[in-house]
Design a protein around this motif. Sequence first.
Motif, mmCIF file in Angstrom:
data_model
loop_
_atom_site.group_PDB
_atom_site.id
_atom_site.type_symbol
_atom_site.label_atom_id
_atom_site.label_comp_id
_atom_site.label_asym_id
_atom_site.label_seq_id
_atom_site.Cartn_x
_atom_site.Cartn_y
_atom_site.Cartn_z
ATOM 1 N N ARG A 66 0.828 -1.212 0.000
ATOM 2 C CA ARG A 66 0.000 0.000 0.000
ATOM 3 C C ARG A 66 0.863 1.262 0.000
ATOM 4 O O ARG A 66 0.583 2.217 -0.735
ATOM 5 C CB ARG A 66 -0.947 0.010 1.191
ATOM 6 C CG ARG A 66 -2.108 -0.947 1.032
ATOM 7 C CD ARG A 66 -3.172 -0.766 2.084
ATOM 8 N NE ARG A 66 -2.730 -1.176 3.407
ATOM 9 C CZ ARG A 66 -2.756 -0.408 4.490
ATOM 10 N NH1 ARG A 66 -3.218 0.833 4.430
ATOM 11 N NH2 ARG A 66 -2.350 -0.872 5.658
ATOM 12 N N ARG A 70 0.910 3.843 -3.071
ATOM 13 C CA ARG A 70 0.506 5.227 -2.769
ATOM 14 C C ARG A 70 1.615 6.196 -3.123
ATOM 15 O O ARG A 70 1.360 7.269 -3.671
ATOM 16 C CB ARG A 70 0.140 5.328 -1.284
ATOM 17 C CG ARG A 70 -0.262 6.724 -0.841
ATOM 18 C CD ARG A 70 -1.766 6.846 -0.755
ATOM 19 N NE ARG A 70 -2.189 8.200 -0.531
ATOM 20 C CZ ARG A 70 -2.339 8.756 0.662
ATOM 21 N NH1 ARG A 70 -2.110 8.071 1.747
ATOM 22 N NH2 ARG A 70 -2.747 10.010 0.768
ATOM 23 N N ASP A 73 1.629 6.719 -6.862
ATOM 24 C CA ASP A 73 0.473 7.511 -7.276
ATOM 25 C C ASP A 73 0.643 8.989 -6.907
ATOM 26 O O ASP A 73 0.299 9.874 -7.699
ATOM 27 C CB ASP A 73 -0.812 6.978 -6.631
ATOM 28 C CG ASP A 73 -1.241 5.635 -7.179
ATOM 29 O OD1 ASP A 73 -0.702 5.198 -8.230
ATOM 30 O OD2 ASP A 73 -2.106 4.995 -6.547
ATOM 31 N N LEU A 74 1.156 9.255 -5.719
ATOM 32 C CA LEU A 74 1.346 10.644 -5.288
ATOM 33 C C LEU A 74 2.358 11.359 -6.170
ATOM 34 O O LEU A 74 2.151 12.514 -6.550
ATOM 35 C CB LEU A 74 1.785 10.683 -3.819
ATOM 36 C CG LEU A 74 0.719 10.286 -2.797
ATOM 37 C CD1 LEU A 74 1.329 10.147 -1.410
ATOM 38 C CD2 LEU A 74 -0.435 11.287 -2.790
ATOM 39 N N GLY A 91 1.352 12.031 2.696
ATOM 40 C CA GLY A 91 0.853 10.656 2.611
ATOM 41 C C GLY A 91 1.439 9.771 3.683
ATOM 42 O O GLY A 91 0.726 8.973 4.305
ATOM 43 N N TYR A 128 9.893 1.905 -2.218
ATOM 44 C CA TYR A 128 9.260 3.092 -1.633
ATOM 45 C C TYR A 128 10.319 4.142 -1.312
ATOM 46 O O TYR A 128 10.147 5.323 -1.625
ATOM 47 C CB TYR A 128 8.483 2.670 -0.386
ATOM 48 C CG TYR A 128 7.720 3.772 0.305
ATOM 49 C CD1 TYR A 128 6.769 4.524 -0.372
ATOM 50 C CD2 TYR A 128 7.924 4.031 1.656
ATOM 51 C CE1 TYR A 128 6.052 5.522 0.285
ATOM 52 C CE2 TYR A 128 7.215 5.018 2.316
ATOM 53 C CZ TYR A 128 6.279 5.766 1.627
ATOM 54 O OH TYR A 128 5.569 6.743 2.267
#
Length: 194
Positions: A66, A70, A73-74, A91, A128
């Motif tokens: 997740r 995320r 996407d951000l 976020g 990430y």
Amino acid sequence: MVSRPAGDRRTALLGAAAELFAERGYRSVLIDDIGRAVGTTGPALYRHFPGKQALLGAILVDVSERLAARGRDLVAGADGPGAALTALLRGHIEFALDEPALITVHDRELHHLTEEDRRRVRRLQRGYVEEWVGVLSQTRPDTPAPVLRAAVHAVFGLLNSTPHSRGELPRAHMADLLLGMGAAALAGPAADGS
């Protein structure tokens, strides 16, 4: 008792187990405790997971997936690197304030994962981090990637302190405080080694 759809039950089991593992520790939580927390029996868990270790793996893989998704996407939706960095900070702060149990479980229980799940979590986490490093390198192009990576990890340490620090301030105030501190840490002289 009203039965839940299988996806809802699985989500409920993940959430309940994360809370229990954070509160009492992985080894102290029984399958029956998790079942009871979602209004069912312990053995009902086996319809969704092969056992407690697989449940722990699912919790930590899920949160890592997740966060990675995320982050992508951000960044994709941001108008430039400055906006992307702010979006990433906001976020992650939202995650840290809303899901402190997951931070605690990760910090304390990662070593209980199977080797396969641990590798998967680490791979997702590296992706990430690199999302952040890629954005930060656009705002600080003269800073070496290892310095940027270290700065990102340091900011994660700050933001992921919420299981210990979030209780005294209202949520909005804490979010603003973390945003200011995180942005300053990534923009400060320590980020470029000078």
